[in-house]
Design a protein around this motif. Structure first.
Motif, PDB file in Angstrom:
ATOM      1  N   ARG A   1       2.277  10.049   4.061  1.00 12.32           N
ATOM      2  CA  ARG A   1       0.795  10.359   4.698  1.00 12.32           C
ATOM      3  C   ARG A   1       0.584  11.482   4.004  1.00 12.32           C
ATOM      4  NH1 ARG A   1       3.975  10.078   9.039  1.00 12.32           N
ATOM      5  NH2 ARG A   1       4.077   8.307  10.246  1.00 12.32           N
ATOM      6  N   ASP A  22       6.669   1.373  11.715  1.00 10.02           N
ATOM      7  CA  ASP A  22       6.614   2.075  10.390  1.00 10.02           C
ATOM      8  C   ASP A  22       7.447   1.451   9.673  1.00 10.02           C
ATOM      9  OD1 ASP A  22       9.187   2.864  11.114  1.00 10.02           O
ATOM     10  OD2 ASP A  22       8.626   4.909  11.906  1.00 10.02           O
ATOM     11  N   ASP A  28       0.763  -1.172  -0.084  1.00  8.33           N
ATOM     12  CA  ASP A  28       0.076  -0.039   0.238  1.00  8.33           C
ATOM     13  C   ASP A  28       0.860   1.202   0.072  1.00  8.33           C
ATOM     14  OD1 ASP A  28      -2.468   1.598   0.255  1.00  8.33           O
ATOM     15  OD2 ASP A  28      -2.114   1.671   2.387  1.00  8.33           O
ATOM     16  N   THR A  84      -3.155   0.906  -4.532  1.00  9.81           N
ATOM     17  CA  THR A  84      -3.643   2.056  -4.072  1.00  9.81           C
ATOM     18  C   THR A  84      -5.203   1.870  -4.408  1.00  9.81           C
ATOM     19  OG1 THR A  84      -3.994   4.374  -3.584  1.00  9.81           O
ATOM     20  CG2 THR A  84      -3.420   3.825  -5.707  1.00  9.81           C
ATOM     21  N   ASP A 136      -0.297   5.090   0.615  1.00  8.61           N
ATOM     22  CA  ASP A 136      -0.658   6.047   1.826  1.00  8.61           C
ATOM     23  C   ASP A 136      -0.788   5.410   3.335  1.00  8.61           C
ATOM     24  OD1 ASP A 136      -1.394   8.440   2.968  1.00  8.61           O
ATOM     25  OD2 ASP A 136      -3.252   9.022   1.920  1.00  8.61           O
ATOM     26  N   GLY A 137       0.000   6.083   4.053  1.00 11.14           N
ATOM     27  CA  GLY A 137       0.176   5.464   5.326  1.00 11.14           C
ATOM     28  C   GLY A 137       1.458   4.344   5.526  1.00 11.14           C
ATOM     29  N   ASP A 186      -1.397  -0.303   6.016  1.00  8.22           N
ATOM     30  CA  ASP A 186      -1.750   0.255   7.283  1.00  8.22           C
ATOM     31  C   ASP A 186      -2.989   0.035   7.797  1.00  8.22           C
ATOM     32  OD1 ASP A 186      -2.586   2.110   5.249  1.00  8.22           O
ATOM     33  OD2 ASP A 186      -2.967   3.671   6.734  1.00  8.22           O
ATOM     34  N   SER A 187      -3.973  -0.712   6.995  1.00 15.11           N
ATOM     35  CA  SER A 187      -5.322  -0.911   7.278  1.00 15.11           C
ATOM     36  C   SER A 187      -5.674  -2.130   7.364  1.00 15.11           C
ATOM     37  CB  SER A 187      -6.259  -0.292   6.196  1.00 15.11           C
ATOM     38  OG  SER A 187      -7.535  -0.845   6.392  1.00 15.11           O
ATOM     39  N   SER A 237       1.820   3.189  10.821  1.00 11.15           N
ATOM     40  CA  SER A 237       2.172   4.846  10.712  1.00 11.15           C
ATOM     41  C   SER A 237       0.832   5.263   9.957  1.00 11.15           C
ATOM     42  CB  SER A 237       3.264   4.735   9.656  1.00 11.15           C
ATOM     43  OG  SER A 237       3.252   3.743   8.710  1.00 11.15           O
ATOM     44  N   GLY A 238      -0.231   4.679   9.593  1.00 12.08           N
ATOM     45  CA  GLY A 238      -1.286   5.247   8.872  1.00 12.08           C
ATOM     46  C   GLY A 238      -2.637   5.076   9.846  1.00 12.08           C
ATOM     47  N   VAL A 239      -3.580   4.498   9.567  1.00 13.41           N
ATOM     48  CA  VAL A 239      -4.930   4.617   9.923  1.00 13.41           C
ATOM     49  C   VAL A 239      -5.178   3.695  11.375  1.00 13.41           C
ATOM     50  CG1 VAL A 239      -5.942   5.231   7.550  1.00 13.41           C
ATOM     51  CG2 VAL A 239      -5.955   3.013   8.485  1.00 13.41           C
TER      52      VAL A 239
END
Length: 276
Positions: free
Chosen positions: A22, A255, A15, A48, A17-18, A213-214, A234-236
């Motif tokens: 960010r 991270d 992935d 993504t 983003d995150g 991150d999810s 490091s994300g959500v």
């Protein structure tokens, strides 16, 4: 602490983003992590659920953050949707799009004709920040006239500088309610995009991992396909969400820098497997 899982991983689905950044700020260690994958002969594809940009635009975005990645290593939900539909229908098939440039460009690249009326084979829905009632009405009428309903991803929200805004899932939900028809969803955690990513990597389940991150998209999707799963905090995802979730990743790191440090240590004590 070094572990026995990391040295066995030869192909990775990451992935973005995150994980690497960010919003528009790079996360420390992202460029170094990708460099290490290349140095050790590991293959990777960046994925993504966002359908608004093309792979080339994502490559440019990463480059501005100091992360050099060729667009051929990037798979968006828009590109995955176009690839999925190209396996079902020939070039020239008419589609109605509720979405932005990334989705429209992907469909056109694969030979689909973008129509503005309801005489179409598919209604394809992604995030559309120029959404209008007329678009919703045309999509609804097309589906009620027999068009198949396809959605790029199920993300209900989109992280922005202002906070969480409506995502593609919020858009297609309006059409779903109006048509009593649930879409075929391509993006994570559904298997279609991850299976396409594995095809791009020429990878099989053993030796393949997903890093994200999810819990609800990356980890759930990876577990469903039997992949090794690596969660980055490091994300959500919060520690509380991880503690109470049924989606348990194989590995968890703060991270990507922490993951890289452990991977270095693990590879140093366990030789890389030969071949794929």
């Amino acid at each position: 602490m070094p572990n026995s899982i990391l040295p066995t991983i030869r192909s990775l689905i990451l992935d973005m983003d995150g994980v690497l950044y960010r919003l528009n700020t790079p996360i420390r260690g992202g460029a170094e992590f990708l460099a290490y994958l290349q140095e050790t002969g590991r293959r990777f594809v960046l994925v993504t659920n966002n359908s608004t940009l093309t792979p080339g635009q994502y490559a440019d975005k990463l480059s501005r953050m100091g992360i050099r990645v060729d667009a051929r290593h990037i798979l968006t939900s828009a590109e995955a949707t176009a690839m999925y539909l190209s396996r079902l229908s020939p070039p020239g098939t008419r589609v109605y799009v509720v979405g932005e440039n990334g989705l429209r460009a992907a469909l056109q690249k694969h030979g689909f004709v973008l129509a503005d009326d309801i005489t179409v084979s598919y209604v394809v829905c992604g995030l559309d920040r120029q959404l209008t009632y007329d678009k919703l009405a045309t999509a609804t009428l097309a589906i009620r006239s027999g068009a198949r309903f396809i959605a790029t991803n199920p993300d209900r929200t989109l992280p922005t500088e202002r906070g969480l805004e409506p995502g593609a899932g919020a858009v297609f939900s309006a059409i779903q309610v109006a048509t009593d028809t649930a879409p075929t969803v391509i993006g994570k955690p559904e298997p279609a995009m991850l299976e396409l990513a594995m095809t791009m990597l020429n990878a099989t389940t053993p030796g393949t991992a997903i890093i994200g991150d999810s819990l609800e998209t990356d980890i759930r999707g990876g577990r469903a396909l039997g992949l090794k799963t690596v969660l980055l905090m490091s994300g959500v995802t919060s520690p509380q969400q991880l503690a109470h979730s049924a989606q348990k990743p194989d590995l968890v790191y703060q991270d990507i820098s922490a993951l890289l440090a452990d991977w270095h240590a693990s590879d140093s004590i366990q030789p890389l497997p030969q071949g794929d």
